[in-house]
Design an enzyme around this catalytic site. Structure first.
Site, short mmCIF file in Angstrom:
data_model
loop_
_atom_site.label_atom_id
_atom_site.label_comp_id
_atom_site.label_asym_id
_atom_site.label_seq_id
_atom_site.Cartn_x
_atom_site.Cartn_y
_atom_site.Cartn_z
N ASP A 1 42.67 39.57 35.41
CA ASP A 1 42.82 40.99 35.09
C ASP A 1 42.03 41.28 33.81
O ASP A 1 41.78 40.37 33.02
CB ASP A 1 44.30 41.34 34.87
CG ASP A 1 44.59 42.82 35.12
OD1 ASP A 1 45.17 43.15 36.18
OD2 ASP A 1 44.25 43.65 34.25
N CYS B 1 44.57 51.37 47.35
CA CYS B 1 45.61 52.39 47.15
C CYS B 1 44.97 53.77 47.03
O CYS B 1 45.57 54.70 46.51
CB CYS B 1 46.47 52.06 45.93
SG CYS B 1 45.55 51.83 44.42
N ASP C 1 43.87 43.34 44.77
CA ASP C 1 44.71 44.55 44.66
C ASP C 1 44.15 45.45 43.56
O ASP C 1 44.78 45.64 42.51
CB ASP C 1 46.16 44.14 44.37
CG ASP C 1 47.09 45.34 44.29
OD1 ASP C 1 46.74 46.41 44.82
OD2 ASP C 1 48.19 45.21 43.71
#
Ligand code: SAH
Length: 387
Positions: free
Chosen positions: A243, A331, A291
């Site tokens: 990340d 998303c 993701d």
């Protein structure tokens, strides 16, 4: 007297199709309705179509609450909140953190309520729910007996309603960090400053799905505080979590500690660069999870977003050994499931691999899709096996 708002033929058609939003361009007359109030909705002939929250500031002028001619009072909202809670209790998932109210899908347009153990995090995202805030909070306290209720009213959409961005305690006290349990795994949720309301609750069931296929050496890209990593660590030898946020990775490590996992390593890096480097170095993984944040924030950015999704998925497929699994999400509700599948097909063809589609998934069931409102189907998660 409840003010009556008149909508155009197009507005009426939309409403009859079950979509709960009427845009400003389809409003003919507002008859002096105050922003945030509940109004009657009528067609140009004067027939009653339903009742809605009216917002003067927003492009979404009306949000339909009911098509019936019923009293919209405290008792009405109690029933809506209670039925939303009953639905979650019936989902037979073992978690102390879940979404209690998912706005339009639960018939309480623009209200989001997430539960983190003894605490609630609330978002009132339109004039309508903002005006009703104290009534709704009283009802939530009555129904769920929380120790504290926080308002995380800092999403930018509030600005479209002319509402300020605020975070504050609405009831009791709310600590900085709350420990919750999701399907046997502990997480520290940062209710005040975490992304969304603290955790990405919408991925809960996809994390469990990932753990069904994961094995060996796993790569969790866009890991945040380790939602996927923790579940992968249960079944994999080694998990690499990636990340850009050092803060999220610090929380990930404290989550790993809380669960006594010693097989997770964190890497603070830009996913695009890291995936490229790993491919160059011919790294091999048995499992890859992707993701990313929404690349397509609006319709205009879909083409560019597709390129972004293709790039990371292509690289992930390259890193997988034959027989390995890719669990990949988007998303962006602007990118449809069909479009996402075509991105994955193009990526797999470019890699020269054969991939099979193992599962087509969406957001967790506590974030239900309203069948007549495509916007509520925002999260798409695919499980692929590379052959
Ligand atoms: N998988 C997580 C949620 C991920 S949210 C879960 O299950 O809980 C998306 C994450 O991507 C955020 O933590 C954000 O910090 C991170 N991110 C955004 N852009 C990135 C980039 N270019 N490279 C790596 N991480 C990125």
């Amino acid at each position: 007297m409840v003010p009556q708002v008149v909508v155009s033929r197009r507005g009426q058609d939309r409403l009859l199709s079950g979509h709960p939003w009427i845009f400003r361009s389809d409003v003919k007359k507002t008859a002096g309705a105050t922003s945030g109030s509940v109004v009657g909705v009528r067609n140009v002939r004067g027939d009653r179509l339903g009742q809605a929250f009216y917002s003067k500031e927003s492009q979404i002028a009306l949000r339909i609450i009911t098509s019936a001619d019923e009293n919209i009072d405290e008792a009405f909202w109690r029933v809506r909140l209670a039925s939303a809670l009953r639905y979650r209790k019936g989902l037979s998932s073992s978690t102390t953190a879940y979404r209690w109210v998912h706005g339009e899908s639960d018939g309480i347009p623009s209200l989001v309520v997430d539960r983190y153990g003894d605490y609630l995090s609330v978002q009132t995202l339109s004039r309508g729910t903002e005006r009703l805030k104290s009534t709704l909070v009283d009802l939530m306290v009555e129904l769920a007996r929380p120790v504290g209720v926080l308002e995380r009213n800092d999403p930018k959409v509030r600005a479209l309603e002319g509402l300020p961005l605020v975070k504050s305690t609405l009831y009791g006290e709310v600590p900085r960090s709350v420990r919750v349990q999701e399907e046997g795994i502990f997480f520290h949720a940062n209710l005040w400053d975490g992304q969304k309301t603290g955790l990405f609750l919408d991925q809960r069931e996809n994390r469990l799905a990932a753990a069904r296929y994961a094995s060996g050496r796993a790569l969790d890209v866009f890991s945040y505080d380790g939602g996927y990593s923790m579940h992968l660590a249960r079944v994999c030898e080694k998990v690499l979590a990636v990340d850009t946020s050092g803060e999220a990775l610090a929380r990930l490590r404290s989550n790993a500690e809380a669960n006594h996992f010693t097989n997770i390593e964190t890497i603070e890096a830009n996913a695009f660069d890291l995936l490229r480097d790993f491919v160059d170095r011919r790294e091999v993984f048995d499992t890859v999870v992707l993701d990313p944040p929404a690349f397509a924030k609006n319709r205009a950015s879909v083409a560019q977003a597709r390129r972004g999704y293709k790039e990371i998925n292509l690289r992930a497929l390259k890193l997988l050994r034959p027989g390995g699994y890719l669990i990949t999400s988007t998303c962006s509700y602007h990118l449809t499931e069909v479009q996402f599948l075509s991105v994955l097909a193009a990526a797999t063809a470019d890699v020269g691999a054969r991939s099979i589609l193992v599962e087509k998934r969406a957001q967790a069931r506590d974030h239900p899709v309203l069948l007549t409102m495509p916007e509520t189907h925002y999260l798409k998660c695919l499980v692929l096996q590379k052959r």
